[in-house]
Design an enzyme around this catalytic site. Structure first.
Site, PDB file in Angstrom:
ATOM      1  N   LYS A  97     -10.676  -7.245 -34.338  1.00  0.00           N
ATOM      2  CA  LYS A  97     -11.584  -8.252 -33.769  1.00  0.00           C
ATOM      3  C   LYS A  97     -12.605  -8.691 -34.822  1.00  0.00           C
ATOM      4  CE  LYS A  97     -14.530  -4.579 -31.941  1.00  0.00           C
ATOM      5  NZ  LYS A  97     -14.861  -3.775 -30.745  1.00  0.00           N
ATOM      6  N   TYR A 151     -40.887 -13.375 -53.038  1.00  0.00           N
ATOM      7  CA  TYR A 151     -41.669 -13.882 -51.911  1.00  0.00           C
ATOM      8  C   TYR A 151     -42.696 -12.871 -51.445  1.00  0.00           C
ATOM      9  CZ  TYR A 151     -38.525 -17.855 -51.095  1.00  0.00           C
ATOM     10  OH  TYR A 151     -37.805 -19.012 -51.204  1.00  0.00           O
ATOM     11  N   MET A 172     -32.783 -15.687 -49.445  1.00  0.00           N
ATOM     12  CA  MET A 172     -31.555 -16.198 -48.836  1.00  0.00           C
ATOM     13  C   MET A 172     -30.357 -16.046 -49.771  1.00  0.00           C
ATOM     14  SD  MET A 172     -30.700 -20.014 -47.414  1.00  0.00           S
ATOM     15  CE  MET A 172     -32.048 -20.053 -46.245  1.00  0.00           C
TER      16      MET A 172
END
Ligand code: PLP
Length: 372
Positions: A39, A263, A311
């Site tokens: 799955k 950051y 990111m």
């Protein structure tokens, strides 16, 4: 090197998956077989190539979560002769209105409710031929499945046209070997499977399989063990690593005056240091919770992630490596044989399942190993 033009690659070792499959099979009670759970795109690793490798190793039963996954998986077996094509079970059962698609792709629903049983029976009647099904019985998970009473009703008044081929249930606490709920569910499952003597019984996921032969019945349903995660919350992981996430250093910073990294200026450098920037971030499934906690490996030397995961990038403190061993283009392992799946999951505060299934679509999957 396999991967994209930045050198980032998600290598999937099919030989390791097959070795894990063989290890599971070797430990099964006589007569028991393995229904491989593929799955969520084989836990993010690619259901088609993974299932084909397992099929070549002898696996003839697969489980997916949804009908769409089942249809894609069936398409991956279109070149296989009908008599050798695997059974594909859909764990979420029969969504309303999908019976025709199930039948067309030779998918077997795990029926979870009396309504699903009824719909499958009506469809069987409408096409005028018997249809196979699995039946999921809830023995304590309270998630999917008929209640034991509903299962007894079904056995006593079997709907015409539906052949119950598999009766299954799912363990809630199998990853804790000593948990009392395991034995309780086993008692409940034995009672209810007795109503379906002609069906194969299936009870154990990876962890359940490790609970011993009492839990094996005719079909076990391993997922995470095939993909190299430790099914148990504690103890040694005897399964081979499957996924390797590699990338190449894109920039190096030699720092000698105090400054911050990334950051939020979340990491401060006070003395001389070298910082390597690597083009993988949370968009790739390198979870943000690995900020300040992740570990990477450069030629077997472990180096820490410093500052926040962004990111598309992370930063590593590579000060402990000699300059010649760590340059732009040097390969970094973020997941693999040195920094294992279990370790990454623990550092991120999650489980191996989530690490694998979050590996993002930007990562190019490449298949390695004998079976590739
Ligand atoms: C996901 C799943 C499995 C496989 O579980 P693992 O812990 O990965 O072995 C087995 N059975 C059911 C019903 C599942 O949902």
């Amino acid at each position: 090197m396999a991967g994209d033009r930045t050198g980032t690659a998600l290598l999937v070792d099919l030989a390791a998956i097959v070795a894990n499959y063989n290890l599971i099979c070797a430990g099964l009670a006589a007569g028991a077989k393995c229904m491989a759970v593929v799955k969520a795109d084989a836990y993010g690793l690619g259901a088609g190539p993974v299932a084909q490798a397992l099929w070549r190793a002898g696996c003839r039963q697969f489980a997916v979560a949804t009908i769409d996954e089942g249809m894609s998986l069936r398409a991956a077996f279109e070149d296989v002769p009908l008599e050798a094509t695997p059974e594909i079970f859909v764990l979420h059962g029969l969504y309303p209105g999908t019976a025709e698609d199930f039948a067309a792709a030779w998918l077997t629903p795990m029926l979870n409710t009396p309504a699903q049983v009824g719909e499958w029976a009506r469809f069987a009647e409408s096409v005028g031929r018997p249809l196979g099904a699995g039946v999921h019985i809830d023995t304590g998970m309270t998630r999917l499945g008929l209640s034991p009473a509903e299962a007894r009703d079904l056995a006593e008044r079997p709907p015409r046209g539906v052949t119950v081929q598999v009766v299954m249930s799912h363990l809630a606490c199998a990853d804790e070997v000593g948990h009392a709920k395991n034995a309780e569910q086993l008692v409940a499952f034995r009672a209810v499977r007795g109503h379906f003597p002609a069906a194969r019984a299936s009870f154990a996921n990876s962890a359940g399989t490790l609970l011993g032969p009492d839990y094996h019945f005719e079909l076990v349903r391993p997922g995470i063990a095939l993909y190299g995660g430790n099914p148990l919350v504690s103890g040694v992981n005897k399964f081979r690593q499957v996924a390797q996430l590699k990338a190449k250093i894109v920039q190096l910073h030699r720092v000698d005056t105090p400054r911050s990294v990334g950051y939020g200026a979340a990491h401060s450098i006070t003395g001389p240091a070298r910082i390597a920037t690597v083009p993988v971030g949370y968009a790739d499934g390198y979870l943000r919770s690995l900020s300040r906690r992740g570990i990477a490996s450069i030629n077997g030397v472990r180096v820490p992630v410093v500052g926040r995961v962004s990111m598309d990038l992370i930063t590593l403190d590579v000060s402990r490596l000699a300059e010649r061993d760590c340059a732009v283009g040097t390969e970094v392992e973020l997941l693999g044989n040195t920094v294992t799946l279990d370790e990454v999951a623990a550092s991120a505060g999650t489980i191996p399942y989530e690490i694998l299934t979050r590996l993002g679509p930007r990562l190019r999957r490449s298949y390695i190993g004998e079976a590739a």
